[in-house]
Design a protein around this motif. Structure first.
Motif, PDB file in Angstrom:
ATOM      1  N   UNK B  60     101.599-146.555  10.296  1.00 56.82           N
ATOM      2  CA  UNK B  60     102.745-147.277   9.741  1.00 56.82           C
ATOM      3  C   UNK B  60     102.696-148.754  10.132  1.00 56.82           C
ATOM      4  N   UNK B  61     102.508-149.023  11.400  1.00 55.38           N
ATOM      5  CA  UNK B  61     102.539-150.415  11.852  1.00 55.38           C
ATOM      6  C   UNK B  61     101.367-151.226  11.290  1.00 55.38           C
ATOM      7  N   UNK B  62     100.118-150.727  11.360  1.00 58.15           N
ATOM      8  CA  UNK B  62      99.037-151.523  10.760  1.00 58.15           C
ATOM      9  C   UNK B  62      99.258-151.774   9.275  1.00 58.15           C
ATOM     10  N   UNK B  63      99.699-150.749   8.544  1.00 59.85           N
ATOM     11  CA  UNK B  63      99.905-150.941   7.108  1.00 59.85           C
ATOM     12  C   UNK B  63     100.999-151.978   6.862  1.00 59.85           C
ATOM     13  N   UNK B  64     102.081-151.915   7.667  1.00 59.49           N
ATOM     14  CA  UNK B  64     103.168-152.877   7.480  1.00 59.49           C
ATOM     15  C   UNK B  64     102.697-154.288   7.813  1.00 59.49           C
ATOM     16  N   UNK B  65     101.956-154.412   8.927  1.00 61.62           N
ATOM     17  CA  UNK B  65     101.472-155.747   9.310  1.00 61.62           C
ATOM     18  C   UNK B  65     100.581-156.321   8.217  1.00 61.62           C
ATOM     19  N   UNK B  66      99.625-155.501   7.742  1.00 59.92           N
ATOM     20  CA  UNK B  66      98.670-156.060   6.794  1.00 59.92           C
ATOM     21  C   UNK B  66      99.191-156.099   5.373  1.00 59.92           C
ATOM     22  N   UNK B  67     100.306-155.406   5.096  1.00 60.59           N
ATOM     23  CA  UNK B  67     100.908-155.615   3.779  1.00 60.59           C
ATOM     24  C   UNK B  67     101.450-157.036   3.702  1.00 60.59           C
ATOM     25  N   UNK B  68     102.013-157.503   4.817  1.00 60.78           N
ATOM     26  CA  UNK B  68     102.456-158.909   4.881  1.00 60.78           C
ATOM     27  C   UNK B  68     101.238-159.833   4.954  1.00 60.78           C
ATOM     28  N   UNK B  69     100.242-159.417   5.763  1.00 60.38           N
ATOM     29  CA  UNK B  69      99.035-160.241   5.912  1.00 60.38           C
ATOM     30  C   UNK B  69      98.328-160.419   4.584  1.00 60.38           C
ATOM     31  N   UNK B  70      98.265-159.328   3.806  1.00 59.65           N
ATOM     32  CA  UNK B  70      97.602-159.427   2.509  1.00 59.65           C
ATOM     33  C   UNK B  70      98.374-160.373   1.601  1.00 59.65           C
ATOM     34  N   UNK B  71      99.717-160.311   1.693  1.00 58.17           N
ATOM     35  CA  UNK B  71     100.497-161.222   0.835  1.00 58.17           C
ATOM     36  C   UNK B  71     100.241-162.665   1.234  1.00 58.17           C
ATOM     37  N   UNK B  72     100.198-162.935   2.557  1.00 53.89           N
ATOM     38  CA  UNK B  72      99.951-164.322   2.960  1.00 53.89           C
ATOM     39  C   UNK B  72      98.558-164.769   2.548  1.00 53.89           C
ATOM     40  N   UNK B  73      97.551-163.897   2.718  1.00 55.70           N
ATOM     41  CA  UNK B  73      96.214-164.356   2.335  1.00 55.70           C
ATOM     42  C   UNK B  73      96.137-164.550   0.827  1.00 55.70           C
ATOM     43  N   UNK B  74      96.846-163.691   0.087  1.00 59.27           N
ATOM     44  CA  UNK B  74      96.887-163.866  -1.360  1.00 59.27           C
ATOM     45  C   UNK B  74      97.550-165.198  -1.720  1.00 59.27           C
ATOM     46  N   UNK B  75      98.625-165.510  -1.001  1.00 60.15           N
ATOM     47  CA  UNK B  75      99.330-166.759  -1.303  1.00 60.15           C
ATOM     48  C   UNK B  75      98.484-167.965  -0.924  1.00 60.15           C
ATOM     49  N   UNK B  76      97.709-167.848   0.164  1.00 56.92           N
ATOM     50  CA  UNK B  76      96.828-168.962   0.534  1.00 56.92           C
ATOM     51  C   UNK B  76      95.778-169.166  -0.548  1.00 56.92           C
ATOM     52  N   UNK B  77      95.181-168.060  -0.995  1.00 59.71           N
ATOM     53  CA  UNK B  77      94.200-168.152  -2.080  1.00 59.71           C
ATOM     54  C   UNK B  77      94.845-168.771  -3.318  1.00 59.71           C
ATOM     55  N   UNK B  78      96.076-168.351  -3.611  1.00 61.04           N
ATOM     56  CA  UNK B  78      96.773-168.862  -4.792  1.00 61.04           C
ATOM     57  C   UNK B  78      97.022-170.362  -4.659  1.00 61.04           C
ATOM     58  N   UNK B  79      97.395-170.777  -3.463  1.00 56.49           N
ATOM     59  CA  UNK B  79      97.659-172.206  -3.226  1.00 56.49           C
ATOM     60  C   UNK B  79      96.388-173.015  -3.450  1.00 56.49           C
ATOM     61  N   UNK B  80      95.270-172.502  -2.889  1.00 54.53           N
ATOM     62  CA  UNK B  80      93.984-173.185  -3.078  1.00 54.53           C
ATOM     63  C   UNK B  80      93.652-173.255  -4.569  1.00 54.53           C
ATOM     64  N   UNK B  81      93.897-172.138  -5.262  1.00 56.07           N
ATOM     65  CA  UNK B  81      93.574-172.094  -6.690  1.00 56.07           C
ATOM     66  C   UNK B  81      94.391-173.117  -7.467  1.00 56.07           C
ATOM     67  N   UNK B  82      95.656-173.278  -7.092  1.00 61.95           N
ATOM     68  CA  UNK B  82      96.517-174.179  -7.862  1.00 61.95           C
ATOM     69  C   UNK B  82      96.258-175.637  -7.517  1.00 61.95           C
ATOM     70  N   UNK B  83      96.022-175.919  -6.243  1.00 64.95           N
ATOM     71  CA  UNK B  83      95.895-177.326  -5.844  1.00 64.95           C
ATOM     72  C   UNK B  83      94.498-177.856  -6.131  1.00 64.95           C
ATOM     73  N   UNK B  84      93.468-177.076  -5.768  1.00 64.72           N
ATOM     74  CA  UNK B  84      92.113-177.598  -5.946  1.00 64.72           C
ATOM     75  C   UNK B  84      91.412-177.048  -7.175  1.00 64.72           C
ATOM     76  N   UNK B  85      92.132-176.272  -7.966  1.00 66.68           N
ATOM     77  CA  UNK B  85      91.566-175.740  -9.206  1.00 66.68           C
ATOM     78  C   UNK B  85      90.272-174.991  -8.971  1.00 66.68           C
ATOM     79  N   UNK B  86      90.238-174.170  -7.929  1.00 69.28           N
ATOM     80  CA  UNK B  86      89.026-173.404  -7.648  1.00 69.28           C
ATOM     81  C   UNK B  86      89.187-172.006  -8.236  1.00 69.28           C
ATOM     82  N   UNK B  87      88.247-171.674  -9.131  1.00 66.24           N
ATOM     83  CA  UNK B  87      88.449-170.450  -9.901  1.00 66.24           C
ATOM     84  C   UNK B  87      88.324-169.197  -9.064  1.00 66.24           C
ATOM     85  N   UNK B  88      87.370-169.173  -8.138  1.00 64.16           N
ATOM     86  CA  UNK B  88      87.198-167.929  -7.370  1.00 64.16           C
ATOM     87  C   UNK B  88      88.452-167.611  -6.575  1.00 64.16           C
ATOM     88  N   UNK B  89      89.147-168.654  -6.126  1.00 65.30           N
ATOM     89  CA  UNK B  89      90.386-168.421  -5.379  1.00 65.30           C
ATOM     90  C   UNK B  89      91.412-167.749  -6.276  1.00 65.30           C
TER      91      UNK B  89
END
Lengths: 221, 260, 216, 76
Positions: B60-89
């Protein structure tokens, strides 16, 4: 500023010619409100207890109902791509759109709020809380609805998707706004909840128009 | 400053790197998860209050931690994609979202299964569970939006923007739900208070947390590879790859008779 | 050589490629356009003419390559207000709001696109819309709506016009009128990029044609 | 080295009376994770095949077009 005024005037003309656009959400709001007592039972105590939640959920849905058409027409007619190409007027256009949508969907709610208070058996203090929370909360509704409309502009299944995206974002608003009205019905102080609403409104007013701008550029490109 | 990262943003390079990393990450993840699970299930003492039901904490705890972690890493990738126009992100956003959604679902299900013996009902409007539920809605929104456009690239960009909007909202949602919870259900929280963790219980938990992180990385590599192929299918290097797989005999040659 | 090209041309683009729905529409397309020139983009349906126009107008990003305005690359990382102000883009959608009258539409455009402050009645009359100024545009025919949309070209101060199929739904007299307006704009040092199925070469000596080949 | 906590294997399966909840959580977790991996792996395996099929389809269209063009030329 010139652009804001021009876009605003244009919106008003359109609203004056398409009255259904702002009358329908209003009627929807009233009908939803009458459904709740019919479904749950009209005991005055019960009604007063659930009134804050009902009012806010109905307001939220009626704003969502009108949200989809916000940019749709201009997108189909090509106005939007010309504005994006011209770049400069776009920001004023977005602001005018959001302001006019607030005027057309949320202002009528404020005007009929005494009627709502009567229907749900709320006292004057609770009505005051409803007015204040609507005043601070509905601009937030319109801002987020505009964001959803801009994001799903060129998507295939716009309407229901828009609701899916935006409803989770409304949760903080729903919590604090209905808590304010709740406190008022109990005769407690609710200035703290209003302050939180105001803070959320400020944050959204600063950030959401930028996101809408980005979403419009993206959907047109 | 980030110039050294540029070659990794090239889809072809990233495809190969992900292919190289995936087997190692996956093996490590499976080993760590198995070790953590076996240790946590069989080799730690039971909690004095909750008995053996507390062992659910190891997922339960690892899944909860990384459900948030996955969202943050997704948002970081999204930010990179929007600001620097990098397609892989931008493709990474679509690759991570389903993993995050599954982690969130796991956190919800295990939370419910843990809640039943503790609270006596499967579902309680507890702050943490409610937040996870809303997180699931946010994930589903991102996934739905990315599939809603006729133009796949536009869907990827729109869902990246939504992910960034969501990450700004997430703390606000979290705190408002917590506040709402203290208002309505103050009593239940104390029941679910953090158990004072004994080191013997801590190690398997840390192993599981590491295992979930490794699995997240491994699955992201795998899914990103698919996304790169899908989005770069018009490029010569992907066409060559496809031809190679064709010659291995996976696909019958249907055009032999027709070109004559 | 490259420097020479960059300094004389208003708008230039190098090695543009565009991918839509996993199909390469075009690849390695170069465009140069000097002041006083007309660029006619031709090609079959689905060859990517509209996509090229949208890239040149800064609406969409090319998958590869770069668009330069007066030698400065148009990057999506920064706003390019200088380019946007010198551009008048009319796509194959007219941008006319059907519930509003021609006058009201023009009024909005005047604020949005910084058009000249001229008498709107006179402009609409030039386009043969006298007497139709204040009825909602949805009452007008397709050709008349197109004229309302093109009225902007009589008022704009933009140097570069990018027009997608401007002649569709127009009758002969309107086409002639529009071509005259094009000529005047070119003589004043403007530049035009358009797509059309009309032959442009006879009337416009400075015109060049860019043929986009339909490809799989 | 930690020792096995339970007295017997059957006690391990019973989980101190919480068997349903513990095994339900672990089962659904590993089920979901395995499903996610399987789905991702399958789409990765399929995509190259699909692309190869698409390419051969394109080739056929091109050959067809060429044939038609040649036929037209021989007519004129």
């Amino acid at each position: 500023m010139v652009m804001f005024k021009a876009a605003f005037v244009r919106e008003w003309r359109l609203l004056a010619r398409q009255k259904a656009d702002w009358l329908n959400p209003l009627m929807f709001f009233v009908i939803v409100l009458t459904l709740f007592p019919l479904g749950i039972g009209a005991k005055p105590n019960l009604l007063a207890e659930i009134a804050p939640g009902i009012i806010w959920i109905a307001a939220l849905l009626s704003v969502l109902l009108g949200a989809e058409r916000l940019f749709k027409e201009d997108f189909r007619q090509g106005t939007l791509e010309q504005l994006v190409a011209a770049d400069e007027p776009l920001f004023a256009y977005v602001l005018a759109k959001i302001t006019s949508s607030w005027c057309s969907t949320a202002l009528p709610l404020l005007f009929i709020s005494p009627l709502i208070a009567l229907l749900l058996g709320l006292n004057a203090a609770a009505w005051q809380a409803i007015v204040l929370s609507l005043l601070l909360g509905t601009p937030l509704l319109n801002l987020l609805a505009a964001l959803g409309a801009a994001l799903t502009l060129s998507a295939d299944k716009g309407g229901i998707l828009l609701a899916l995206l935006i409803l989770p974002l409304y949760i903080p608003l729903l919590i604090f706004a209905s808590a304010a009205v709740d406190n008022a019905t109990l005769g407690l102080d609710y200035s703290a909840q209003l302050a939180v609403l105001a803070a959320m409104l400020c944050l959204a007013a600063a950030l959401v128009p930028l996101a809408v701008l980005k979403a419009l550029r993206l959907n047109v490109g | 400053m980030f110039k050294w990262l540029d070659p990794y943003a090239k889809p072809e390079t990233l495809y190969r790197i992900c292919g190289l990393w995936f087997p190692w990450l996956m093996t490590l993840a499976v080993l760590t998860l198995l070790l953590g699970t076996v240790w946590g299930l069989g080799f730690t003492p039971a909690d004095y209050q909750q008995g053996d039901s507390y062992r659910i904490i190891h997922i339960h705890v690892p899944a909860a931690i990384w459900s948030m972690g996955a969202y943050s890493s997704m948002a970081i990738a999204a930010f990179i994609a929007l600001v620097w126009q990098i397609k892989v992100a931008q493709w990474a956003v679509g690759a991570i979202a389903p993993i995050g959604a599954v982690y969130t679902l796991i956190a919800l299900l295990t939370g419910m299964a843990w809640g039943k013996p503790m609270w006596g009902t499967w579902w309680v409007w507890d702050a943490r569970l409610t937040s996870e539920l809303i997180l699931l809605f946010l994930y589903l929104g991102v996934i739905a939006l990315s599939g809603a456009f006729a133009d796949r690239q536009m869907g990827a960009k729109a869902s990246a923007l939504l992910a960034v909007v969501g990450v700004v909202n997430l703390p606000i949602i979290h705190f408002s739900v917590e506040w709402w919870n203290t208002l309505h259900q103050g009593a239940t929280i104390t029941k679910f208070a953090k158990p004072s963790i004994d080191p013997s219980m801590l190690w398997p938990l840390l192993l599981s947390i590491l295992g979930f992180a490794l699995l997240l990385a491994a699955l992201t590599c795998l899914r990103l590879r698919t996304a790169i192929l899908l989005n770069e299918q018009h490029r010569p290097w992907v066409r060559a790859l496809a031809q190679q797989s064709d010659q291995k005999g996976n696909v019958p040659q249907t055009n032999a008779g027709r070109t004559v | 050589m490259a420097v020479f090209l960059v300094t004389t041309s208003l708008l230039s683009a190098f090695a543009l490629s565009c991918v839509r729905q996993d199909r390469v529409l075009f690849d390695a397309v170069d465009v140069t356009l000097a002041a006083g020139e007309l660029l006619h983009i031709s090609g079959k349906n689905g060859a990517g003419k509209s996509s090229l126009l949208r890239i040149l107008a800064g609406l969409a990003m090319p998958d590869e390559g770069e668009v330069l305005w007066c030698g400065e690359p148009l990057s999506h990382r920064q706003p390019h207000s200088d380019f946007a102000q010198s551009l008048c883009f009319i796509g194959h959608l007219s941008g006319v709001q059907p519930q509003l009258t021609a006058l009201e539409n023009l009024e909005f455009w005047q604020a949005a696109f910084q058009l000249k402050q001229a008498d709107p009645y006179a402009v609409l009359a030039t386009l043969g819309l006298a007497g139709l100024e204040d009825i909602p545009c949805q009452m007008l025919s397709a050709g008349q709506q197109r004229r309302v949309s093109l009225a902007r070209l009589w008022l704009t101060q933009a140097k570069l016009w990018i027009l997608d199929e401007p002649f569709t739904a127009l009758d002969q007299s309107a086409i002639k009128l529009l071509q005259q307006q094009f000529k005047q704009h070119l003589e004043q040092g403007g530049a035009i990029i358009l797509t059309t199925h009309q032959a442009m070469e006879q009337q416009f000596p400075q015109s060049r044609t860019l043929e986009l080949v339909y490809r799989w | 080295m930690p020792e096995f906590y339970f007295e017997s294997l059957s006690a391990f399966w019973q989980m101190g009376g919480y068997a349903l909840f513990v095994w339900l959580s672990f089962g659904s977790t590993y089920g979901l994770l395995f499903g996610l991996w399987w789905y991702s792996q399958r789409s990765q395996n399929r995509i190259l095949q699909d692309l190869a099929k698409k390419q051969s389809r394109e080739q056929r269209v091109r050959a067809q077009q060429q044939q038609e063009e040649e036929a037209n030329e021989s007519k004129t």
